[in-house]
Scaffold this active site. Structure first.
Site: not given
Ligand SMILES: Cc1ncc(COP(=O)(O)O)c(C=O)c1O
Length: 396
Positions: A170
């Protein structure tokens, strides 16, 4: 200090991985940045789970989300006992279409979760009044959008509750971790109670995250372009020890016991060190996006309106996306396939996650056409030109 430096200094001191001063420091920094109460978690999916619990959303309740999303959005809704209701996207923004979302509102709907896909702001001007009109909670998913703004105001500050991700793919390319931002005062007390009862992460979880980071950095990124590298990755991805982003339980909508948990000290140390880079990284990705937008002239590729949001990814769309990605990779151009499924990634049981095939045609069509152009912050001018030439010559 870079992420690699922090990791190498901490490798021999696992007693500092879980507890230490950094979660508190990161929390203060984020609270200053967003002027709201922050709760740190071990992943953004834990933060979504916590957001729903904070708002008392559970069994029998419905939460509207978009298709063209990651499994880690519907998953925590299911874990909370509620039902994810998928609505289609606006094909020009990749974000939830407010009209399609409104069509899905029932008397069981409790919240709408808007996702700022690839850092492009969702239509906040439509969603805020829509939520007010129907008495719904607005949750902003800012996993892709750290540092992105809407009308000059930070994304994350519009929803009643907002979530962020510090996972390594990210905005700030930290290790892992998430945050819940509580903007609506009425949820603050309950959020704090839930925070107190959050379990600690475990050493084995941190070891898994470190193993994934180091395996990529030291091995996979060097061999991923050749068949042996691809086979190794697909083998590793089948194991929960390596595949920290998609455990076997999450493929079918079940909650692994390591979510939710507090953010470990080590993740917080890395995220804090990286947070200062967010504007620089975003500016660099925007500059790359501008170059691609000017250079790509092949009208067979659909491009989005340029210069909106922070361009965490730069997607282009083509019906032969899969073929194009593998052709580009065979020429040494690292084209990505993030979000090439309406509920990403391939291999999740979409029906178990509440998605009805055929229900969101825009999301399905665009997912099948999605190609992520390389836009990492170290990309050179000549690599950008190579990518643009490859696309401009494709099919000619
Ligand atoms: C839109 C969105 N929300 C939440 C997440 C979840 O992130 P995490 O890996 O920190 O749980 C992702 C993961 O790619 C995502 O694309």
């Amino acid at each position: 200090m870079t992420t690699a430096q922090i990791i190498s200094r901490n490798l021999a001191t696992p007693n500092r991985w879980l507890e230490g001063e950094f979660p508190e420091k990161l929390k203060s920094k984020l609270e200053e940045m967003f002027s709201g109460k922050i709760i740190l978690t071990n992943a953004c999916r834990s933060a979504i789970y916590l957001a729903l619990q904070t708002a008392g959303i559970g069994k029998g309740d419905e939460v509207i989300i978009q298709a063209y999303t990651c499994n880690s959005v519907p998953n925590p809704i299911l874990w909370a006992g509620a039902k994810p209701i998928f609505a289609d996207i606006d094909p020009d923004t990749l974000n939830l279409d407010p009209r399609k979302a409104e069509e899905q509102i029932t008397d069981r709907t409790k919240a709408i979760l808007i996702q700022h896909t690839f850092g492009r702001p969702a239509d906040i001007d439509k969603f805020r009044p829509l939520c007010q009109k129907h008495g719904l909670i607005l949750v902003e998913d800012c996993a892709h959008a750290l540092g992105s703004k809407y009308n000059n105001q930070q994304l994350g500050t519009f929803g009643d509750l907002s979530v962020f991700s510090f996972e390594k793919e990210k905005g700030i390319r930290a290790l892992a971790g998430g945050a819940l931002l509580v903007n609506n005062e009425k949820f603050a007390k309950h959020a704090e109670e839930l925070n107190k009862s959050l379990p600690s992460s475990t050493l084995i979880q941190v070891a898994k995250v470190l193993n994934n980071y180091l395996t990529w950095r030291l091995l996979l990124r060097r061999i991923i372009a050749n068949p042996a590298g691809k086979s190794l990755l697909s083998l590793l991805n089948k194991t929960d020890f390596f595949n920290i982003l998609l455990s076997n339980k999450e493929r079918v909508g079940e909650r692994p016991n390591w979510y939710p948990a507090k953010m470990p000290n080590l993740y917080a140390q890395v995220a804090l060190a990286q947070l200062g880079n967010i504007d620089k990284f975003n500016q660099e990705r925007i500059a790359v996006a501008k170059k691609y937008s000017n250079l790509i002239k092949n009208s067979h590729f659909k491009l989005l309106e340029p210069f909106v949001g922070v361009n965490l990814r730069f997607p282009v769309f083509h019906p032969e996306a899969t073929k194009i990605i593998s052709q580009a990779r065979s020429q040494g151009l690292w084209f990505g396939n993030w979000y090439n499924k309406e509920v990403y990634p391939d291999g999740v049981d979409v029906a178990a996650l509440g998605y009805q095939p055929g229900s969101c045609p825009n999301a399905e069509k665009l997912a099948s056409m999605t190609i992520n152009l390389p836009n990492h912050i170290n990309i050179t001018e000549s690599q950008i030109n190579q990518v643009a030439n490859f696309l401009n010559n494709y099919g000619n």
